[in-house]
Design an enzyme around this catalytic site. Structure first.
Site, PDB file in Angstrom:
ATOM      1  N   CYS A 156      18.009  20.779  -2.396  1.00 55.82           N
ATOM      2  CA  CYS A 156      17.996  19.246  -2.212  1.00 55.82           C
ATOM      3  C   CYS A 156      18.563  18.364  -2.193  1.00 55.82           C
ATOM      4  O   CYS A 156      18.078  17.724  -1.640  1.00 55.82           O
ATOM      5  CB  CYS A 156      16.721  18.898  -3.558  1.00 55.82           C
ATOM      6  SG  CYS A 156      15.606  19.974  -2.818  1.00 55.82           S
TER       7      CYS A 156
HETATM    8  N1  COA Z   1      -5.545  21.572  -6.709  1.00 61.84           N
HETATM    9  C1  COA Z   1      -5.637  22.362  -8.168  1.00 61.84           C
HETATM   10  N2  COA Z   1      -5.634  22.225  -9.318  1.00 61.84           N
HETATM   11  C2  COA Z   1      -4.504  22.842  -9.669  1.00 61.84           C
HETATM   12  C3  COA Z   1      -3.341  22.478  -8.297  1.00 61.84           C
HETATM   13  C4  COA Z   1      -3.914  22.361  -6.650  1.00 61.84           C
HETATM   14  N3  COA Z   1      -3.154  22.612  -5.963  1.00 61.84           N
HETATM   15  N4  COA Z   1      -1.996  22.742  -9.122  1.00 61.84           N
HETATM   16  C5  COA Z   1      -2.381  23.054 -10.086  1.00 61.84           C
HETATM   17  N5  COA Z   1      -2.890  22.550 -10.860  1.00 61.84           N
HETATM   18  C6  COA Z   1      -4.040  22.491 -12.155  1.00 61.84           C
HETATM   19  C7  COA Z   1      -3.273  23.324 -12.849  1.00 61.84           C
HETATM   20  O1  COA Z   1      -3.751  25.165 -13.092  1.00 61.84           O
HETATM   21  C8  COA Z   1      -3.319  22.835 -14.045  1.00 61.84           C
HETATM   22  O2  COA Z   1      -4.552  22.959 -14.400  1.00 61.84           O
HETATM   23  P1  COA Z   1      -4.727  23.333 -16.410  1.00 61.84           P
HETATM   24  O3  COA Z   1      -4.503  21.918 -16.144  1.00 61.84           O
HETATM   25  O4  COA Z   1      -5.936  23.455 -16.599  1.00 61.84           O
HETATM   26  O5  COA Z   1      -3.948  24.717 -16.631  1.00 61.84           O
HETATM   27  C9  COA Z   1      -3.321  21.893 -13.926  1.00 61.84           C
HETATM   28  O6  COA Z   1      -3.452  21.604 -12.690  1.00 61.84           O
HETATM   29  C10 COA Z   1      -2.117  20.783 -14.152  1.00 61.84           C
HETATM   30  O7  COA Z   1      -0.804  21.788 -14.070  1.00 61.84           O
HETATM   31  P2  COA Z   1      -0.060  21.470 -13.441  1.00 61.84           P
HETATM   32  O8  COA Z   1       1.243  22.452 -12.725  1.00 61.84           O
HETATM   33  O9  COA Z   1       0.561  20.984 -15.398  1.00 61.84           O
HETATM   34  O10 COA Z   1       0.644  19.827 -12.515  1.00 61.84           O
HETATM   35  P3  COA Z   1       1.679  18.653 -12.868  1.00 61.84           P
HETATM   36  O11 COA Z   1       0.955  17.113 -13.279  1.00 61.84           O
HETATM   37  O12 COA Z   1       2.969  19.060 -13.813  1.00 61.84           O
HETATM   38  O13 COA Z   1       2.174  18.537 -11.423  1.00 61.84           O
HETATM   39  C11 COA Z   1       3.977  19.382  -9.837  1.00 61.84           C
HETATM   40  C12 COA Z   1       2.916  20.014 -10.513  1.00 61.84           C
HETATM   41  C13 COA Z   1       4.529  20.167  -9.318  1.00 61.84           C
HETATM   42  C14 COA Z   1       3.414  18.171  -8.774  1.00 61.84           C
HETATM   43  C15 COA Z   1       4.770  18.104 -10.827  1.00 61.84           C
HETATM   44  O14 COA Z   1       4.454  19.072 -12.099  1.00 61.84           O
HETATM   45  C16 COA Z   1       6.311  17.942 -10.246  1.00 61.84           C
HETATM   46  O15 COA Z   1       6.523  17.251  -9.446  1.00 61.84           O
HETATM   47  N6  COA Z   1       6.656  18.866 -11.131  1.00 61.84           N
HETATM   48  C17 COA Z   1       8.190  18.503 -10.291  1.00 61.84           C
HETATM   49  C18 COA Z   1       9.105  18.641  -9.078  1.00 61.84           C
HETATM   50  C19 COA Z   1       9.603  19.065  -8.598  1.00 61.84           C
HETATM   51  O16 COA Z   1      10.765  18.009  -8.445  1.00 61.84           O
HETATM   52  N7  COA Z   1      10.374  19.532  -7.826  1.00 61.84           N
HETATM   53  C20 COA Z   1      11.538  20.028  -7.169  1.00 61.84           C
HETATM   54  C21 COA Z   1      11.527  20.489  -6.188  1.00 61.84           C
HETATM   55  S1  COA Z   1      13.175  20.497  -5.193  1.00 61.84           S
END
Ligand code: COA
Length: 375
Positions: A156
């Site tokens: 990225c």
């Molecule tokens: N739809 C519904 N529920 C979902 C889901 C989806 N698409 N994806 C995950 N969930 C659920 C999970 O199973 C979890 O359930 P649980 O609490 O029962 O275990 C819950 O939602 C939370 O999941 P989590 O992965 O912890 O979500 P989060 O709030 O951390 O958000 C991201 C996920 C990826 C958006 C976030 O962590 C993020 O933005 N991280 C940084 C990403 C980034 O910058 N990456 C760099 C890439 S270059």
């Protein structure tokens, strides 16, 4: 030493979009089919049933509303769930070079520069469609540019690291006019069947034209300084490589899961936000710019809350929407291209002397910042 300026940017935007509603409908159809097919194993506790995705979750967790893709039909077909892009022959332009050509021509037109004047092309992206010859050399030929060209990959952060490389070469005199181009077909390395990340990415290509201040004709931004930093982390990883053939992760999809984008999203969030804000603050301090004097932050576009955190930490208050523009609601995360889309779309109302920072961050970990001043 010469002074490098950014005098043009170009964005190639694919013709097809996928809304969150379309994405979730396709994912849920896939998950339902998977659960039906594996009903016995799921009932026996051998395989976990796939839960449904939700529009509400996607928007709340990321701020993303839609994404552009190079192929929509394959991604949304529950039996396929990846882009179906025609394999081109060796005699045809590659798809990344074709996207790059469009973005580069827009950047050249904005700068009022002819392609033949360009003597450096850097194709900086988070994945390249082949090992060699470099995509950048193909772009150089398609453009009719001279000099030399090479590919680089800092995930990225590829665009800002590429801008640093080009700016340093311009300063030193080894290049005169450079194009840093970021063709990102993120849909090709995203696992669309993985609910935790299927909403994250989109496709796009950006290009940035950098030339010497004394040669530039168009409205421009002086590159005051650049700063790059890396710190090894496995939390964003893609194992695809020429030595890899077999599965290593034990995940359930197929034997190629670890050869696509994988992340520990929560850890990334927690670890990268402080790294980025400290990086920007240290860069501004070294540049003699107090955060209050910063007119704009064009941040990497991965996640809205992440950008809100960084913006608050750098400015010491909640930034106005105009001060820290987001484009991820329309484009999703486009890897290295995101901060350049934001820069290209949200700069026209800056006045001479206004200072801004372009900052990208991601796998590596890596952070790159470019402090620019409107001339
Ligand atoms: N739809 C519904 N529920 C979902 C889901 C989806 N698409 N994806 C995950 N969930 C659920 C999970 O199973 C979890 O359930 P649980 O609490 O029962 O275990 C819950 O939602 C939370 O999941 P989590 O992965 O912890 O979500 P989060 O709030 O951390 O958000 C991201 C996920 C990826 C958006 C976030 O962590 C993020 O933005 N991280 C940084 C990403 C980034 O910058 N990456 C760099 C890439 S270059």
């Amino acid at each position: 030493m010469h002074t490098p300026v950014i005098s043009g940017t170009g964005v190639f935007t694919p013709g097809e979009t996928i809304t969150n509603a379309e994405l979730v409908q396709a994912f849920n159809a896939y998950a339902e089919a998977f659960n039906t097919e594996h009903a016995t194993a799921i009932a026996a506790g051998e395989i976990e049933a796939k839960g449904p995705s939700s529009e509400d979750f996607i928007f709340k967790a990321s701020g993303i509303e839609q994404r552009y893709v190079m192929n929509k039909s394959g991604v949304l077909d529950p039996a396929i769930m990846h882009p179906t892009l025609r394999q081109r022959t060796d005699d045809e332009p590659g798809i990344m070079a074709e996207m790059a050509l469009d973005a580069c021509q827009k950047a050249l037109a904005q700068a009022g520069v002819d392609a033949s004047e360009v003597d450096l092309v850097i194709c900086a992206a988070s994945n390249h469609e082949r090992a060699y010859p470099a995509i950048a050399v193909e772009i150089q030929k398609l453009l009719g540019a001279g000099g030399f060209a090479f590919d680089m990959n800092v995930a990225c952060s590829s665009a800002t690291f590429g801008i640093q490389a080009a700016a340093d070469m311009l300063r030193a005199g080894s290049a005169r006019k450079a194009l840093v181009v970021n063709p990102e077909i993120c849909s090709g390395h995203l696992e669309w069947r993985d609910r935790d990340c299927h909403f994250i990415f989109g496709d796009v290509c950006t290009a940035t034209l950098i030339e010497r201040a004394d040669e530039a004709k168009a409205p421009r931004f002086k590159i005051r300084s650049t700063r790059c930093a890396t710190e090894f982390s496995n939390n964003i990883r893609n194992n695809n490589g020429f030595l890899r053939r077999t599965r290593t992760t034990g995940q359930d999809l197929d034997d190629r899961r670890d050869m696509q984008f994988m992340q520990e999203g929560r850890k990334v969030f927690k670890e990268v936000v402080p790294m980025v804000s400290a990086h920007i603050l240290a860069h501004l301090e070294a540049e003699g710019v107090v955060p209050d004097a910063l007119k704009r932050m064009w941040l990497h576009q991965a996640n809205k809350s992440m950008n809100d955190f960084v913006g608050r930490k750098v400015l010491g208050r909640t930034p106005e929407a105009e001060e820290q523009p987001n484009i991820l609601q329309d484009y999703a995360n486009t890897s290295s291209a995101g901060s350049i889309i934001a820069f290209s779309q949200h700069q026209s109302n800056l006045a001479a002397g206004d200072i801004g920072v372009i900052c990208s961050f991601g796998a590596g970990y890596s952070v790159g910042s470019v402090v620019v001043e409107r001339l």
